[in-house]
Design a protein around this motif. Structure first.
Motif, PDB file in Angstrom:
ATOM      1  N   ASP A 300      58.418  40.357  34.646  1.00  0.00           N
ATOM      2  CA  ASP A 300      57.216  40.449  35.469  1.00  0.00           C
ATOM      3  C   ASP A 300      55.960  40.651  34.638  1.00  0.00           C
ATOM      4  OD1 ASP A 300      58.734  40.210  37.782  1.00  0.00           O
ATOM      5  OD2 ASP A 300      59.145  42.361  37.834  1.00  0.00           O
ATOM      6  N   LYS A 301      56.133  41.189  33.420  1.00  0.00           N
ATOM      7  CA  LYS A 301      54.962  41.396  32.571  1.00  0.00           C
ATOM      8  C   LYS A 301      54.299  40.074  32.197  1.00  0.00           C
ATOM      9  CE  LYS A 301      56.525  45.729  30.494  1.00  0.00           C
ATOM     10  NZ  LYS A 301      56.860  46.438  29.237  1.00  0.00           N
ATOM     11  N   GLY A 302      55.102  39.029  32.077  1.00  0.00           N
ATOM     12  CA  GLY A 302      54.533  37.727  31.739  1.00  0.00           C
ATOM     13  C   GLY A 302      53.698  37.136  32.849  1.00  0.00           C
ATOM     14  N   MET A 303      53.839  37.676  34.048  1.00  0.00           N
ATOM     15  CA  MET A 303      53.073  37.170  35.186  1.00  0.00           C
ATOM     16  C   MET A 303      51.807  37.979  35.441  1.00  0.00           C
ATOM     17  SD  MET A 303      56.315  36.592  37.730  1.00  0.00           S
ATOM     18  CE  MET A 303      55.294  35.912  39.037  1.00  0.00           C
ATOM     19  N   LEU A 304      51.527  38.936  34.573  1.00  0.00           N
ATOM     20  CA  LEU A 304      50.334  39.756  34.743  1.00  0.00           C
ATOM     21  C   LEU A 304      49.069  38.936  34.522  1.00  0.00           C
ATOM     22  CD1 LEU A 304      51.339  43.083  32.971  1.00  0.00           C
ATOM     23  CD2 LEU A 304      51.104  42.688  35.413  1.00  0.00           C
ATOM     24  N   TYR A 305      47.992  39.425  35.118  1.00  0.00           N
ATOM     25  CA  TYR A 305      46.696  38.761  34.967  1.00  0.00           C
ATOM     26  C   TYR A 305      46.183  38.947  33.549  1.00  0.00           C
ATOM     27  CZ  TYR A 305      41.649  38.114  35.312  1.00  0.00           C
ATOM     28  OH  TYR A 305      40.358  37.729  35.099  1.00  0.00           O
ATOM     29  N   ASP A 306      45.771  37.877  32.925  1.00  0.00           N
ATOM     30  CA  ASP A 306      45.249  37.903  31.564  1.00  0.00           C
ATOM     31  C   ASP A 306      43.735  37.766  31.622  1.00  0.00           C
ATOM     32  OD1 ASP A 306      44.907  37.903  28.879  1.00  0.00           O
ATOM     33  OD2 ASP A 306      45.674  35.872  28.533  1.00  0.00           O
ATOM     34  N   SER A 307      43.057  38.823  31.177  1.00  0.00           N
ATOM     35  CA  SER A 307      41.598  38.810  31.239  1.00  0.00           C
ATOM     36  C   SER A 307      40.966  37.978  30.133  1.00  0.00           C
ATOM     37  CB  SER A 307      41.069  40.248  31.162  1.00  0.00           C
ATOM     38  OG  SER A 307      41.502  40.861  29.965  1.00  0.00           O
ATOM     39  N   GLY A 308      41.759  37.597  29.101  1.00  0.00           N
ATOM     40  CA  GLY A 308      41.236  36.785  28.024  1.00  0.00           C
ATOM     41  C   GLY A 308      40.677  37.622  26.887  1.00  0.00           C
ATOM     42  N   PRO A 309      40.124  36.980  25.861  1.00  0.00           N
ATOM     43  CA  PRO A 309      39.563  37.719  24.712  1.00  0.00           C
ATOM     44  C   PRO A 309      38.271  38.426  25.089  1.00  0.00           C
ATOM     45  CG  PRO A 309      39.122  35.383  24.492  1.00  0.00           C
ATOM     46  CD  PRO A 309      39.986  35.515  25.703  1.00  0.00           C
ATOM     47  N   LYS A 310      37.775  39.238  24.158  1.00  0.00           N
ATOM     48  CA  LYS A 310      36.549  39.976  24.442  1.00  0.00           C
ATOM     49  C   LYS A 310      35.398  38.994  24.643  1.00  0.00           C
ATOM     50  CE  LYS A 310      34.598  40.942  19.867  1.00  0.00           C
ATOM     51  NZ  LYS A 310      34.098  42.004  18.978  1.00  0.00           N
ATOM     52  N   SER A 311      34.584  39.305  25.646  1.00  0.00           N
ATOM     53  CA  SER A 311      33.514  38.374  26.012  1.00  0.00           C
ATOM     54  C   SER A 311      32.477  39.108  26.843  1.00  0.00           C
ATOM     55  CB  SER A 311      34.077  37.187  26.811  1.00  0.00           C
ATOM     56  OG  SER A 311      34.711  37.648  28.000  1.00  0.00           O
ATOM     57  N   LEU A 312      31.321  38.473  26.964  1.00  0.00           N
ATOM     58  CA  LEU A 312      30.231  38.936  27.813  1.00  0.00           C
ATOM     59  C   LEU A 312      29.600  37.691  28.417  1.00  0.00           C
ATOM     60  CD1 LEU A 312      28.795  41.569  28.690  1.00  0.00           C
ATOM     61  CD2 LEU A 312      27.097  41.129  26.921  1.00  0.00           C
ATOM     62  N   THR A 313      30.000  37.370  29.642  1.00  0.00           N
ATOM     63  CA  THR A 313      29.640  36.113  30.279  1.00  0.00           C
ATOM     64  C   THR A 313      28.706  36.370  31.453  1.00  0.00           C
ATOM     65  OG1 THR A 313      31.829  35.263  29.704  1.00  0.00           O
ATOM     66  CG2 THR A 313      30.556  34.011  31.301  1.00  0.00           C
ATOM     67  N   VAL A 314      27.601  35.636  31.489  1.00  0.00           N
ATOM     68  CA  VAL A 314      26.654  35.748  32.591  1.00  0.00           C
ATOM     69  C   VAL A 314      27.171  34.915  33.754  1.00  0.00           C
ATOM     70  CG1 VAL A 314      24.288  35.335  33.346  1.00  0.00           C
ATOM     71  CG2 VAL A 314      24.720  36.127  31.023  1.00  0.00           C
ATOM     72  N   TYR A 315      27.385  35.583  34.904  1.00  0.00           N
ATOM     73  CA  TYR A 315      27.823  34.872  36.107  1.00  0.00           C
ATOM     74  C   TYR A 315      26.652  34.313  36.901  1.00  0.00           C
ATOM     75  CZ  TYR A 315      32.837  35.797  36.091  1.00  0.00           C
ATOM     76  OH  TYR A 315      34.179  35.776  35.805  1.00  0.00           O
ATOM     77  N   GLY A 316      25.483  34.916  36.765  1.00  0.00           N
ATOM     78  CA  GLY A 316      24.317  34.448  37.502  1.00  0.00           C
ATOM     79  C   GLY A 316      23.224  35.494  37.477  1.00  0.00           C
ATOM     80  N   PHE A 317      22.166  35.217  38.227  1.00  0.00           N
ATOM     81  CA  PHE A 317      21.015  36.116  38.293  1.00  0.00           C
ATOM     82  C   PHE A 317      20.701  36.397  39.753  1.00  0.00           C
ATOM     83  CE2 PHE A 317      20.651  33.659  34.396  1.00  0.00           C
ATOM     84  CZ  PHE A 317      20.449  34.645  33.442  1.00  0.00           C
ATOM     85  N   THR A 318      20.173  37.583  40.020  1.00  0.00           N
ATOM     86  CA  THR A 318      19.829  37.984  41.379  1.00  0.00           C
ATOM     87  C   THR A 318      18.546  38.804  41.339  1.00  0.00           C
ATOM     88  OG1 THR A 318      20.626  39.103  43.375  1.00  0.00           O
ATOM     89  CG2 THR A 318      21.186  40.107  41.265  1.00  0.00           C
TER      90      THR A 318
END
Length: 707
Positions: A300-318
């Motif tokens: 079941d550990k292989g099915m865990l959500y993988d957040s990926g490598p370290k990052s800082l991503t802009v999703y948008g502006f408000t």
């Protein structure tokens, strides 16, 4: 191999000779006692800060002569009491309790300190070399001017800083030839001088260890093509007072502590059914979901959500107005700068900050601190400090399920309205309690009380005080917080003085009457009658005699009262009709009618509301024929008050008597088309959360049924 570097090294020279043994004032402390207390506070602060700074102690005027320069016959009565090392509690314990009867030369002590820096530690390179001299300069140094100038020049070239603590060498009233010599050392080495009082006030509170900020380097991604190299620094973070604790076991026999010995602990798994020990390799981890245990295997550990490598991503502006304080969370605040040495990145960050500030926008970013860490959402807000920096501030924001929406009733009611005098009184109270002007100009350097980013934590200071006390007194109970800490909880005296008059004025403007809830009188229970007492005529005879003595009143002869001026509770309907016949407009009678009805309802004791309901019915009929909004607006606020008082029984009576809102069908001026009562109409603010309809598939429901 090059020697490793140490940031700071300090040598404290404490004069313990005969010249510092006498009290400076009557019934006061001697110079030796003040110097010892100051040295203890300095060592204590260096120990608690846990900084990698070396500390040495030299005793001036000691009975012993222990230094490398004494071999030539000079530098007598100067003892190197503690070598250059990391500060410890033992240094405080080893300080002498009493002054000696010897005298030493303070100039020779400075030379011994320089020699100790050079020969005391050979494997380390000390960047900043500090010498603290504590003496009253009553013992002459017998140094020539040429020799003094040569020494000052050598101190400056070697990078030494000489600080003098204790006497005020710049005091014109207490002139001393030794003071002039000491000034040359202080000014020639860019040192400082301070009295014991000023130094102890500076050392009142413990400070955090000064560390160089470690940046978190990552690329700020905006879309698929834009990546800006940035560095993030922690500005504010919630941290524990003491991060690292050293566990030690105390031997009750030898009364000594050891860091190598410890209590052995073992962890076993036991089957609760048969009380047998289970092999750890055969265990499968699981999680409790309600009352069901869900196994979690390695597959079941292989099915865990993988957040990926370290990052800082802009999703948008408000819009910046969309990010309120209720949306912020996290354990601190960080500042985002362009990567050091990358001018293009710094220019790009500056351009982004200016655009966000001009458009009044903030950025929403997804942050993954490192591989395997859960992602978090943050808000990027522009920060421009014209004197220091231009950057972005980054703080965590909440997810939807973390925000709790609460509904509050409308407060824009007539009974909550305030007069101009009441509003102005509160403004004056706020002005008088201004913390930026909490002290007189001559009392402190800064007149502000509790300044932001400068106040220390009282709890943290008390914890550190307890650690220092326990280190020096292992068998005594901990003391209460000292006065310097308790002062942090007290209101400044000037604020207390200014607010007293204004509070008295507020009490006169806001007259608060205590509401006493009258309890319903208990009905008397029937008691057993005594037959022997029943035949006694005393009671009836007394009652008859009392009735004979009462005066006879002719009801017809009683004069009628004057004209009606106000609607009363005794005969509210007749009073209303009489005032209406006198020509008073209904809009002027409505406030009196409302006050009378609410008094009849809220002040009712016997629980019989029939009379109040009749008055409400008469009030409704009058509004049906005139202005329906008078009745509808009052009924709306009346229901809110009844709900707040948990009086649903009265609401039910109003509904049963059909005394609901006046509908448009009854009067065309009404804005009510339905007589059903909707509680959502009670609130005019937008605080009720919107619910989203969620459709759950039948497969999911079947899964939970099987579980």
């Amino acid at each position: 191999m090059a020697p490793s570097k140490i940031d700071n090294g300090t040598v404290i020279i404490i004069d313990i000779g005969k010249n510092v043994s006498d009290p400076e004032e009557k019934n006061g402390k001697s110079f030796f006692e003040k110097a010892r207390e100051c040295a203890i506070r300095i060592i204590e602060r260096k120990v608690i800060s846990q900084g990698k700074n070396l500390l040495g102690i030299i005793l001036l005027g000691s009975k012993k002569t222990k230094n490398n320069l004494s071999e030539s016959g000079s530098c007598r009565h100067i003892e190197v009491h503690s070598d250059l090392q990391y500060p410890t509690w033992q240094m405080i314990r080893d300080l002498p309790d009493k002054p000696s009867k010897s005298k030493g030369n303070w100039f020779d002590a400075l030379l011994v300190a320089v020699d100790h820096f050079k020969s005391g530690v050979t494997a380390l390179k000390i960047v900043n070399k500090q010498i603290m001299l504590m003496t009253n300069f009553l013992e002459p140094s017998d140094v020539e001017t040429s020799e003094l100038e040569q020494a000052v020049c050598g101190f400056r070239e070697e990078g030494f800083q000489v600080d003098i603590i204790g006497p005020d060498i710049y005091d014109d009233e207490n002139k001393n030839s030794e003071f002039e010599l000491a000034k040359q050392f202080v000014e020639g080495t860019n040192g400082v001088t301070a009295t014991f009082e000023f130094t102890m006030r500076y050392l009142l509170f413990h400070k955090k260890k000064a560390v160089n900020a470690t940046p978190w380097n990552v690329d700020l991604s905006i879309g698929p093509n834009i990546k800006i190299p940035i560095s993030t620094y922690i500005r504010i973070k919630d941290e524990s007072v003491i991060k690292k604790w050293t566990t030690a076991i105390k031997d009750p026999v030898t009364n000594s502590k050891s860091n190598t010995e410890y209590i052995e602990k073992s962890k076993v798994f036991i089957n609760t059914e048969n009380q047998m020990v289970v092999d750890p390799d055969k265990n499968i981890k699981g999680y409790i979901y309600g009352q069901q245990v869900i196994p979690f295997t390695d597959f079941d550990k292989g099915m865990l959500y993988d957040s990926g490598p370290k990052s800082l991503t802009v999703y948008g502006f408000t819009k910046a107005s969309n990010i309120t304080w209720q949306c912020l969370n996290g354990d601190g605040l960080s500042y985002v700068f362009g990567r050091k040495g990358d001018k293009k990145a710094q220019y790009a960050v500056r351009c982004l900050v200016e655009c966000l500030l001009e458009l009044k926008l903030v950025g929403i970013v997804r942050r993954v601190y490192n591989n395997g860490n859960a992602p978090k959402m943050y808000a990027l807000m522009p920060v421009i400090d014209s004197d220091n920096y231009v950057c972005l501030s980054m703080i965590g924001i909440c997810f939807k399920e973390e925000i709790k929406n609460m509904a509050f009733p409308n407060t824009e009611l007539k009974k909550y309205a305030c007069t101009d005098d009441q509003v102005n009184a509160f403004k004056e109270l706020i002005k008088n309690m201004d913390l930026t002007k909490a002290y007189e100009d001559t009392e402190f350097d800064d007149t502000e009380a509790f300044p932001i980013a400068k106040m220390v934590s009282p709890s943290a200071q008390y914890v550190l005080d307890c650690i220092a006390f326990r280190a020096m007194n292992p068998d005594q109970p901990l003391p209460p917080p000292r006065d310097d800490i308790t002062m942090l909880f007290k209101v400044p005296p000037l604020i207390e003085k200014r607010r007293k008059h204004q509070l008295d004025k507020l009490k006169s403007l806001f007259v608060l009457n205590k509401v006493e809830i009258k309890k319903r009188a208990k009905t008397k229970t029937n008691q057993a009658m005594d037959i022997d007492q029943f035949d006694k005529p005393s009671t009836s005879t007394t009652y008859a005699a009392a009735m004979d003595n009462l005066p006879i009143i002719d009801i017809n002869s009683v004069k009628k009262s004057g004209p009606i001026t106000k609607i009363g509770m005794q005969n509210a309907i007749n009073d209303f009709d009489a005032l209406k016949r006198d020509g008073i407009d209904i809009k002027d009678l409505v406030p009196q009618m409302i006050e009378t009805i609410e008094s009849m309802v809220y002040g009712n004791i016997d629980g019989n509301f029939s009379k109040a309901l009749d008055v409400i019915s008469h009030f409704r009929n009058e509004c049906v024929n005139t202005v329906p909004s008078h009745y509808n607006n009052w009924l709306k606020n009346f229901r809110v008050e009844l709900i707040d008082r948990s009086r649903n029984d009265i609401i039910s009576m109003v509904n049963e008597k059909k005394l609901n809102y006046i509908l448009k069908s009854e009067n065309s001026l009404s804005n009510m088309e339905c007589d059903t009562f909707d509680e959502s109409q009670l609130y005019e603010n937008d605080t009720v959360p919107e619910l989203t309809e969620v459709t759950i598939s039948s497969e999911v429901n079947d899964l939970f049924d099987n579980m």
